[in-house]
Design a protein around this motif. Sequence first.
Motif, PDB file in Angstrom:
ATOM      1  N   LEU A  28       0.886  -1.176   0.105  1.00  0.00           N
ATOM      2  CA  LEU A  28       0.042  -0.028   0.136  1.00  0.00           C
ATOM      3  C   LEU A  28       0.891   1.128   0.001  1.00  0.00           C
ATOM      4  CD1 LEU A  28      -2.123  -1.871   0.836  1.00  0.00           C
ATOM      5  CD2 LEU A  28      -3.035  -0.489   2.112  1.00  0.00           C
ATOM      6  N   SER A  29       0.401   2.254  -0.729  1.00  0.00           N
ATOM      7  CA  SER A  29       1.041   3.445  -0.714  1.00  0.00           C
ATOM      8  C   SER A  29       0.969   4.370   0.578  1.00  0.00           C
ATOM      9  CB  SER A  29       0.698   4.482  -1.951  1.00  0.00           C
ATOM     10  OG  SER A  29      -0.709   4.719  -1.608  1.00  0.00           O
ATOM     11  N   THR A  30       1.585   5.310   0.787  1.00  0.00           N
ATOM     12  CA  THR A  30       1.259   6.099   2.105  1.00  0.00           C
ATOM     13  C   THR A  30      -0.288   6.687   2.010  1.00  0.00           C
ATOM     14  OG1 THR A  30       3.564   6.801   2.025  1.00  0.00           O
ATOM     15  CG2 THR A  30       2.016   8.376   3.107  1.00  0.00           C
ATOM     16  N   LYS A  31      -0.638   7.035   1.110  1.00  0.00           N
ATOM     17  CA  LYS A  31      -1.978   7.700   1.228  1.00  0.00           C
ATOM     18  C   LYS A  31      -2.846   6.647   1.203  1.00  0.00           C
ATOM     19  CE  LYS A  31      -5.177  10.290  -1.857  1.00  0.00           C
ATOM     20  NZ  LYS A  31      -5.291  11.040  -3.034  1.00  0.00           N
ATOM     21  N   GLU A  32      -2.847   5.249   0.817  1.00  0.00           N
ATOM     22  CA  GLU A  32      -3.743   4.159   1.150  1.00  0.00           C
ATOM     23  C   GLU A  32      -3.533   3.833   2.574  1.00  0.00           C
ATOM     24  OE1 GLU A  32      -3.590   1.962  -3.226  1.00  0.00           O
ATOM     25  OE2 GLU A  32      -2.037   1.790  -2.108  1.00  0.00           O
ATOM     26  N   VAL A  33      -2.265   3.756   2.949  1.00  0.00           N
ATOM     27  CA  VAL A  33      -2.195   3.447   4.479  1.00  0.00           C
ATOM     28  C   VAL A  33      -3.083   4.315   5.181  1.00  0.00           C
ATOM     29  CG1 VAL A  33      -0.583   3.090   6.328  1.00  0.00           C
ATOM     30  CG2 VAL A  33      -0.018   2.191   4.206  1.00  0.00           C
ATOM     31  N   HIS A  36      -6.793   3.949   5.243  1.00  0.00           N
ATOM     32  CA  HIS A  36      -7.250   2.423   6.086  1.00  0.00           C
ATOM     33  C   HIS A  36      -6.966   2.704   7.592  1.00  0.00           C
ATOM     34  CE1 HIS A  36      -7.552  -0.973   3.217  1.00  0.00           C
ATOM     35  NE2 HIS A  36      -6.774  -0.354   2.536  1.00  0.00           N
ATOM     36  N   VAL A  37      -6.064   3.420   8.112  1.00  0.00           N
ATOM     37  CA  VAL A  37      -5.735   3.699   9.721  1.00  0.00           C
ATOM     38  C   VAL A  37      -6.479   4.884   9.960  1.00  0.00           C
ATOM     39  CG1 VAL A  37      -3.831   4.262  11.243  1.00  0.00           C
ATOM     40  CG2 VAL A  37      -3.435   2.555   9.264  1.00  0.00           C
ATOM     41  N   GLY A  38      -6.685   5.864   9.051  1.00  0.00           N
ATOM     42  CA  GLY A  38      -7.492   7.002   9.652  1.00  0.00           C
ATOM     43  C   GLY A  38      -6.777   8.225  10.068  1.00  0.00           C
ATOM     44  N   ILE A  39      -5.483   8.410   9.428  1.00  0.00           N
ATOM     45  CA  ILE A  39      -4.573   9.344  10.009  1.00  0.00           C
ATOM     46  C   ILE A  39      -4.202  10.067   8.788  1.00  0.00           C
ATOM     47  CG2 ILE A  39      -3.881   8.400  12.092  1.00  0.00           C
ATOM     48  CD1 ILE A  39      -1.346   7.190  10.728  1.00  0.00           C
ATOM     49  N   ALA A  40      -3.350  10.992   8.924  1.00  0.00           N
ATOM     50  CA  ALA A  40      -2.829  11.881   7.694  1.00  0.00           C
ATOM     51  C   ALA A  40      -1.639  11.326   7.362  1.00  0.00           C
ATOM     52  CB  ALA A  40      -2.357  13.367   8.379  1.00  0.00           C
ATOM     53  N   PRO A  41      -1.580  11.511   5.916  1.00  0.00           N
ATOM     54  CA  PRO A  41      -0.353  10.691   5.196  1.00  0.00           C
ATOM     55  C   PRO A  41       0.793  11.383   5.746  1.00  0.00           C
ATOM     56  CG  PRO A  41      -1.963  11.451   3.705  1.00  0.00           C
ATOM     57  CD  PRO A  41      -2.489  11.996   4.911  1.00  0.00           C
ATOM     58  N   ARG A  42       1.050  12.501   6.215  1.00  0.00           N
ATOM     59  CA  ARG A  42       2.478  12.949   6.635  1.00  0.00           C
ATOM     60  C   ARG A  42       2.772  12.283   8.096  1.00  0.00           C
ATOM     61  NH1 ARG A  42       3.489  19.088   6.764  1.00  0.00           N
ATOM     62  NH2 ARG A  42       5.302  18.570   7.373  1.00  0.00           N
ATOM     63  N   THR A  43       1.827  11.746   8.723  1.00  0.00           N
ATOM     64  CA  THR A  43       1.884  10.927   9.963  1.00  0.00           C
ATOM     65  C   THR A  43       2.286   9.639   9.340  1.00  0.00           C
ATOM     66  OG1 THR A  43       0.122  12.246  11.003  1.00  0.00           O
ATOM     67  CG2 THR A  43       0.806  10.117  12.129  1.00  0.00           C
ATOM     68  N   VAL A  44       1.688   9.098   8.460  1.00  0.00           N
ATOM     69  CA  VAL A  44       2.190   7.540   8.015  1.00  0.00           C
ATOM     70  C   VAL A  44       3.618   7.806   8.025  1.00  0.00           C
ATOM     71  CG1 VAL A  44       1.807   5.792   6.284  1.00  0.00           C
ATOM     72  CG2 VAL A  44      -0.091   7.020   7.340  1.00  0.00           C
ATOM     73  N   ASP A  45       4.031   8.660   6.847  1.00  0.00           N
ATOM     74  CA  ASP A  45       5.250   9.171   6.666  1.00  0.00           C
ATOM     75  C   ASP A  45       6.157   9.083   7.787  1.00  0.00           C
ATOM     76  OD1 ASP A  45       5.212   8.850   3.830  1.00  0.00           O
ATOM     77  OD2 ASP A  45       4.737  10.980   3.585  1.00  0.00           O
ATOM     78  N   LYS A  46       5.914   9.846   9.079  1.00  0.00           N
ATOM     79  CA  LYS A  46       6.693   9.747  10.091  1.00  0.00           C
ATOM     80  C   LYS A  46       6.799   8.268  10.898  1.00  0.00           C
ATOM     81  CE  LYS A  46       8.871  12.120  13.266  1.00  0.00           C
ATOM     82  NZ  LYS A  46      10.239  12.336  13.076  1.00  0.00           N
ATOM     83  N   HIS A  47       5.780   7.684  10.731  1.00  0.00           N
ATOM     84  CA  HIS A  47       5.712   6.113  11.229  1.00  0.00           C
ATOM     85  C   HIS A  47       6.827   5.296  10.419  1.00  0.00           C
ATOM     86  CE1 HIS A  47       2.942   6.551  14.500  1.00  0.00           C
ATOM     87  NE2 HIS A  47       1.944   7.159  13.809  1.00  0.00           N
TER      88      HIS A  47
END
Length: 86
Positions: A28-33, A36-47
């Motif tokens: 999955l891409s950052t946007k897709e994650v 799914h998780v219900g958070i901002a893409p920038r937060t996914v990138d940080k994780h």
Amino acid sequence: MLHHESFENAPVLTAREHEILEYIAQGLSTKEVAQHVGIAPRTVDKHVENIRLKLRAKNRTHMIACAVVEGLLEVEEDEEEGPPAP
């Protein structure tokens, strides 16, 4: 080549980091994650960056390989997919 001595020294990931790692491993891409998780893409990138640093990986692909070696992810083969037919 990746080497592994023991799972005792495996990095500790938070529940959220492990969840995101699983989604990234599924392709999955950052946007897709993020959706799914219900958070901002920038937060996914940080994780993802935190996971990458904990695993001492160079990039996302290396991160997934390191996670498998460390026992943080299991590799599953699709039962439907087998070796290519001759």
